[in-house]
Design an enzyme around this catalytic site. Structure first.
Site, PDB file in Angstrom:
ATOM      1  N   LYS A   1       9.289   1.530 -46.585  1.00 41.73           N
ATOM      2  CA  LYS A   1       8.274   1.361 -45.539  1.00 41.73           C
ATOM      3  C   LYS A   1       8.583   0.111 -44.701  1.00 41.73           C
ATOM      4  O   LYS A   1       9.386  -0.740 -45.121  1.00 41.73           O
ATOM      5  CB  LYS A   1       6.886   1.240 -46.180  1.00 41.73           C
ATOM      6  CG  LYS A   1       6.708  -0.024 -47.013  1.00 41.73           C
ATOM      7  CD  LYS A   1       5.423   0.021 -47.820  1.00 41.73           C
ATOM      8  CE  LYS A   1       5.309  -1.225 -48.680  1.00 41.73           C
ATOM      9  NZ  LYS A   1       4.309  -1.069 -49.744  1.00 41.73           N
TER      10      LYS A   1
ATOM     11  N   TYR B   1       9.416 -28.104 -26.628  1.00 41.13           N
ATOM     12  CA  TYR B   1       8.026 -28.123 -26.154  1.00 41.13           C
ATOM     13  C   TYR B   1       7.211 -29.202 -26.847  1.00 41.13           C
ATOM     14  O   TYR B   1       7.344 -29.411 -28.053  1.00 41.13           O
ATOM     15  CB  TYR B   1       7.353 -26.775 -26.411  1.00 41.13           C
ATOM     16  CG  TYR B   1       7.893 -25.678 -25.540  1.00 41.13           C
ATOM     17  CD1 TYR B   1       7.689 -25.719 -24.163  1.00 41.13           C
ATOM     18  CD2 TYR B   1       8.595 -24.615 -26.097  1.00 41.13           C
ATOM     19  CE1 TYR B   1       8.198 -24.706 -23.353  1.00 41.13           C
ATOM     20  CE2 TYR B   1       9.091 -23.605 -25.297  1.00 41.13           C
ATOM     21  CZ  TYR B   1       8.895 -23.653 -23.925  1.00 41.13           C
ATOM     22  OH  TYR B   1       9.389 -22.664 -23.136  1.00 41.13           O
TER      23      TYR B   1
HETATM   24  C1  LIG Z   1       4.912  -1.254 -51.050  1.00 34.93           C
HETATM   25  C2  LIG Z   1       4.609  -0.440 -52.227  1.00 34.93           C
HETATM   26  C3  LIG Z   1       5.489  -0.403 -53.319  1.00 34.93           C
HETATM   27  C4  LIG Z   1       6.718  -1.289 -53.410  1.00 34.93           C
HETATM   28  O1  LIG Z   1       6.318  -2.602 -53.687  1.00 34.93           O
HETATM   29  P1  LIG Z   1       7.380  -3.747 -54.074  1.00 34.93           P
HETATM   30  O2  LIG Z   1       6.547  -4.850 -54.563  1.00 34.93           O
HETATM   31  O3  LIG Z   1       8.118  -4.082 -52.826  1.00 34.93           O
HETATM   32  O4  LIG Z   1       8.275  -3.178 -55.107  1.00 34.93           O
HETATM   33  C5  LIG Z   1       5.207   0.470 -54.356  1.00 34.93           C
HETATM   34  N1  LIG Z   1       4.098   1.239 -54.338  1.00 34.93           N
HETATM   35  C6  LIG Z   1       3.214   1.217 -53.320  1.00 34.93           C
HETATM   36  C7  LIG Z   1       2.015   2.087 -53.382  1.00 34.93           C
HETATM   37  C8  LIG Z   1       3.435   0.376 -52.242  1.00 34.93           C
HETATM   38  O5  LIG Z   1       2.554   0.350 -51.239  1.00 34.93           O
END
Ligand SMILES: *Cc1c(COP(=O)(O)O)cnc(C)c1O
Length: 387
Positions: A38, A270
């Site tokens: 994601k 800045y």
């Molecule tokens: C983002 C997410 C993961 C992965 O999490 P990490 O801490 O990066 O391993 C797993 N399960 C769900 C439901 C998530 O939203």
């Protein structure tokens, strides 16, 4: 456009492969890894990261949005893809058409998908999410939820290919509590379904805590560990936690765009918050907060040039920052600037940026602008065997 790229994100395939193997060593051999990609694969680049992960034995992928999933299908990825958020009603037909697996937490969504399955004449694969303590999506561990899941189980054009929950922390008592609630709901759901779908609970922090050897569930859902990022929501490591040798996958580089020797007392950037204390060679680097460089690197960040650290001086601007290279006579215009990455023994990692920006590593990496080109150092073909 023959102007050289201002910035480049680079992925190290060997590091990613080694991280997958590191995760594998935490698992029982039969466990399936669902790699979480994601948010542009935590800034690494969605399609590029997905291709590398599947090349090295990650059999499933997980995303947060339908768009991400469709991008992966458009790129030709054919592995199972789970959507870890409730499907929007308007996206359901497309989800089914593209063979994506949404996570359900309502009976209404289940019925909508079931109708589509009936229309198409084949069952729709779904996951069921159970909320055992994160307070976001998922069925609560209650009798009312079990009644709903029982009605869902009667929908013959749905097939449940996973049941899962997400841990909110690495706190052993909280984890144990969430796992107990999950086990209770799972047993009821499996009884209603008449089959036992794969279970998945552990993301990076649970895996890093060594919980898989105890839970031994069919699937795991790491993101951070695959990218070489230590999990962020961790209490001090417990004595029983395995030590993980993770390798950062991403580096971010730029080039010196301009160099000037400025006299002592010259204000830089800045707000004129910084003034040179002596005659100083200042390098301008075309990387700013619009590119994802935290503004909090002002006055405390550093980059690597020709193997030497160069401190950020003055404010990080929207598209540029300035560093002191007085002590690096080899630094010339066009020289590579490592913002995140390593040169020999010296390194700047996402944790350093996160500490300076008082946030977590995945936060700083997901802010790296998606428009920046992602490239990869590939492995020789012989080393591409799946882990
Ligand atoms: C983002 C997410 C993961 C992965 O999490 P990490 O801490 O990066 O391993 C797993 N399960 C769900 C439901 C998530 O939203």
């Amino acid at each position: 456009m023959d102007e050289p790229a201002r910035l480049r994100v680079h992925l190290d395939e060997a590091a990613l492969r080694d991280n997958i193997q590191t995760v594998r060593r935490l698992l029982t051999p039969a466990a399936t890894v669902m790699g979480v990609v994601k948010a542009h694969a935590y800034g690494h680049g969605l399609v590029l990261a997905a291709r590398l992960l599947t090349r090295h034995g990650v059999q499933h992928l997980a995303v947060a949005t339908t768009d991400e999933a469709c991008t992966l299908r458009d790129a030709g990825l054919q592995v199972p893809i789970t959507l870890l958020s409730p499907p929007a009603p308007a996206a359901m037909a497309e989800l089914v058409a593209r063979d994506l697996r949404p996570a359900l937490s309502t009976l209404a969504a289940a019925r909508d998908l079931h109708r589509i399955g009936v229309r198409r004449g084949r069952p729709v694969p779904v996951h069921l999410e159970i909320d055992t303590g994160l307070g976001r999506f998922g069925w609560a561990p209650t009798a009312a939820s079990i009644a709903q899941i029982t009605r869902l189980a009667a929908l013959d054009h749905l097939v449940v290919c996973g049941i899962y929950t997400h841990l909110s922390s690495q706190d052993p008592d909280l984890c144990a509590h969430q796992l107990r609630l999950f086990t209770w709901v799972y047993a009821k759901a499996a009884a209603a379904l008449g089959y036992r779908p794969p279970r998945h609970v552990l993301a990076s922090s649970g895996l890093a805590a060594g919980l898989h050897r105890r839970t031994r569930l069919e699937m795991v859902r790491p993101g951070a560990l695959l990218y070489g990022l230590p999990p962020s929501y961790s209490p001090p490591a417990s004595p029983t936690a395995p030590t993980l040798d993770l390798r950062p996958v991403l580096s971010l580089t730029s080039r010196i765009e301009h160099l000037a020797r400025l006299p002592s007392g010259t204000p830089i950037g800045y707000g004129a918050t910084y003034r040179t204390a002596a005659s100083t060679v200042v390098a301008v680097v075309p990387a700013g907060f619009a590119d994802g460089v935290p503004r909090q690197l002002t006055g405390s960040g550093r980059v690597l040039i020709c193997g030497h650290y160069a401190p950020v001086i003055g404010c990080v601007g929207m598209t540029h920052l300035t560093v002191d290279v007085t002590h690096i006579p080899q630094a010339t215009v066009g020289e590579t600037v490592i913002l995140i990455g390593a040169h020999g023994e010296r390194a700047i990692d996402a944790q350093e940026w996160a500490r300076l920006a008082t946030t977590i590593n995945s936060d700083v990496l997901t802010r790296i602008a998606p428009a920046i080109a992602r490239t990869v150092t590939t492995l020789p073909h012989a080393e591409r065997k799946p882990a």
